[in-house]
Scaffold this active site. Sequence first.
Site, PDB file in Angstrom:
ATOM      1  N   GLU A 130     -12.822  71.434  61.669  1.00 21.95           N
ATOM      2  CA  GLU A 130     -13.106  72.808  61.262  1.00 21.95           C
ATOM      3  C   GLU A 130     -12.152  73.274  60.168  1.00 21.95           C
ATOM      4  O   GLU A 130     -12.533  74.049  59.288  1.00 21.95           O
ATOM      5  CB  GLU A 130     -13.015  73.754  62.466  1.00 21.95           C
ATOM      6  CG  GLU A 130     -14.105  73.533  63.512  1.00 21.95           C
ATOM      7  CD  GLU A 130     -15.459  74.001  63.042  1.00 21.95           C
ATOM      8  OE1 GLU A 130     -16.039  73.336  62.150  1.00 21.95           O
ATOM      9  OE2 GLU A 130     -15.948  75.013  63.563  1.00 21.95           O
ATOM     10  N   THR A 183     -18.658  79.434  55.550  1.00 21.65           N
ATOM     11  CA  THR A 183     -17.685  80.101  56.416  1.00 21.65           C
ATOM     12  C   THR A 183     -16.490  80.597  55.619  1.00 21.65           C
ATOM     13  O   THR A 183     -15.991  81.702  55.841  1.00 21.65           O
ATOM     14  CB  THR A 183     -17.212  79.143  57.523  1.00 21.65           C
ATOM     15  OG1 THR A 183     -18.360  78.690  58.246  1.00 21.65           O
ATOM     16  CG2 THR A 183     -16.266  79.839  58.478  1.00 21.65           C
TER      17      THR A 183
END
Length: 310
Positions: A130, A183
Amino acid sequence: MNRIKVFSPATVANVACGFDVIGLALDNPGDEIEMWLSSEPGIRIREIHGADLPLEPSKNVCGVALQALVKKLPDPLNAGFEMIIKKNIQPGSGIGSSAASAAGAVVAANILLGEPFPKKKLVRFAMEGERLASGSAHADNVAPAILGGFTLVRSYTPVDIVGLPTPPGLWVTVIHPQIEVKTSDAREILKHKVLMTDAIKQWGNVAALVAGLYRNDYGLIGRSLEDVIVEPVRSILIPAFQELKIKCKEAGALGGGISGSGPSVFMLSTSEEIARNVADVMNNIYQPLGLEYHIHVSTVNQEGVKVISR
């Protein structure tokens, strides 16, 4: 056993009020990762289907997450893994595309190695994927992807993950407009300071959502699905967002909001019938917009990453 294939689920992060701390796993869609042990040390990604992503491990979330795991092995220099990745979750969809890949890679590798690490330890490895994808090592997608169900990140320093119960009969409807919201970009538009009054309201909603999950109190869950900090900023990136929220609740949904950083929008319902009625409402709103989209209707995945074959 030296070969395995796993299904790694899509996830809904934030779950409205729980920015970066609450997430849930879906039964569909999900990525598939086939992995096998190699006598040749190192990590090699042989093929990627369904998305244009780098094969180089240091530039791929699967590779980076797996590298984090390998570093903690007693003999890391002799570890060898090869894999084929099938992406069924589009990058930038807001339903945990990078998290599914990272989670699937570390769970598959851990099983091949005889499960030397507990599942909660795997979350920390997957978070490194991530970090590569978004610049932030957040766990609200990878934790439910690995552990299943609803999860709460109590702390990031150190990482402390708490599993939450899933009330019976809970369904999720997700609409994914075919636009990409990265994101990293979605994080850049967030405010760095919030009003104390907003913070207090958000804390109350997070606490009440957790209480609602434990008590199977669907009314309390619905009242808690309100984000007064992140959603007002990010919702401008999503076509017909306010109309979706209003009409889906009129159709019986408990409530919902932006899934992760968007553009997907999720709604929780208390039955499959209501969830599919909500899907029809989403379809009726989006069809006239001339924008491609996908709708997923799913139960909550209680297991997380699942073995397909070994």
